[in-house]
Design a protein around this motif. Structure first.
Motif, short mmCIF file in Angstrom:
data_model
loop_
_atom_site.label_atom_id
_atom_site.label_comp_id
_atom_site.label_asym_id
_atom_site.label_seq_id
_atom_site.Cartn_x
_atom_site.Cartn_y
_atom_site.Cartn_z
N GLY A 68 37.23 -6.52 25.93
CA GLY A 68 37.84 -7.78 25.56
C GLY A 68 38.80 -7.72 24.37
N VAL A 69 38.16 -7.05 23.36
CA VAL A 69 39.30 -6.82 22.49
C VAL A 69 40.41 -6.12 22.77
N LEU A 100 43.21 -7.79 24.51
CA LEU A 100 43.90 -8.68 23.80
C LEU A 100 44.90 -7.86 22.89
N SER A 101 44.46 -6.71 22.28
CA SER A 101 44.95 -5.84 21.42
C SER A 101 46.35 -5.05 22.45
N CYS A 141 38.80 -12.83 28.73
CA CYS A 141 38.18 -11.37 28.47
C CYS A 141 37.41 -11.36 27.04
N LEU A 142 38.40 -12.05 26.11
CA LEU A 142 37.72 -12.23 24.80
C LEU A 142 36.52 -13.09 24.69
#
Length: 113
Positions: free
Chosen positions: A69-70, A73-74, A98-99
């Motif tokens: 998830g991280v 987003l990244s 996702c995060l």
């Protein structure tokens, strides 16, 4: 520093290292950058793998799942900041979902043992 905060910082560092490493390969193959771009790319991917070993988790799969998830987003931030393509509302919604999933995996109360 609290374990969850440290894990988040490690995940962010790993995401930057993975995206930068993968982008080096992308740049070499798709943007006609010189082959030496692969050297920092491979070093960055090795750093990414090492960073994930620093996350406190009983299972590698759980650490990797929460990282996903991280990473997503990244990657959307990379798309915007490095490539100049602003994420649309569907990108933002998908990243948030996702995060949220990553937070559930990382922060869920678990019984010891």
């Amino acid at each position: 520093m609290q374990p969850n905060v440290l894990s988040l910082l490690v995940y962010l560092g790993a995401a930057v290292a993975e995206i930068a490493g993968c982008f080096a390969f992308w740049a070499w193959l798709r943007l006609d950058k010189p082959v030496w771009w692969l050297i920092p790319g491979m070093a960055s991917l090795a750093l990414f793998a090492w960073l994930l070993t620093l996350v406190e988790s009983d299972y590698a799969g759980r650490a990797y799942a929460a990282y996903g998830g991280v990473y997503i987003l990244s990657a959307l931030c990379w798309q915007w900041l490095a490539e100049g393509a602003r994420p649309d509302r569907w990108d933002v919604l998908g990243g948030a979902v996702c995060l949220g999933g990553a937070a559930i995996i990382l922060l869920a109360p678990r019984a010891a043992g």
